[in-house]
Design an enzyme around this catalytic site. Sequence first.
Site, PDB file in Angstrom:
ATOM      1  N   GLY A  91      86.068 -37.454  36.995  1.00  0.00           N
ATOM      2  CA  GLY A  91      85.039 -38.490  36.887  1.00  0.00           C
ATOM      3  C   GLY A  91      84.753 -38.897  35.459  1.00  0.00           C
ATOM      4  CD  GLU A  92      82.757 -35.395  34.010  1.00  0.00           C
ATOM      5  OE1 GLU A  92      83.832 -35.337  34.665  1.00  0.00           O
ATOM      6  OE2 GLU A  92      81.756 -34.730  34.306  1.00  0.00           O
TER       7      GLU A  92
END
Length: 192
Positions: A61-62
Amino acid sequence: MRALYTLLWIVALPFVPLRLWWRGRREPGYREQIGERFGHYSRTRRAPHASVLWIHAVSLGETRAAVPLVDRLHRAYPDATVLVTHMTATGRAAGRALFGDRVAQAWLPYDVPFAVRGFLAHWNPRIALVMETELWPNAIALARERGIPVFLVNARLSEKSFRGYGRWGFLFRGIFRSFAGVGCQNAADAER
């Protein structure tokens, strides 16, 4: 408190290779470049000569959220090397797919002083941009000691996490104060 945290990491270190091997059964990426997780780099893995702009994107996600930041840094600093670090194999694989050769990639070393010092000495970043809410006390403190400003970007802090940090504020106050700046996802996160 940081000394106690570091001691716990040192106690856990002998078990880390076993954990990496175990996780590597399903995700072979965990078995790649294990030395980087301890701040060691092969002689063939030379650090770039240009300025290094370091982004830590712990997982998938990051890493996806870092795409606009990587693009912006490339436009603003075309001669710099953008380094993206990860802790998960899926994050690293996504970084390879999303960025290709436009960035350098490495594992963020485990948060023990000798490993972090090895990482900082090898890459010598000019700035650190930590995505979302990744708090690595030794990495943040040692970067600051070397004069590397550390920014928390795309930061978020849920109400539940806010209450938890409030109860244990004495543990986290120093970490939060070590950031050179914080850019939040929204006004509510910024207020918390």
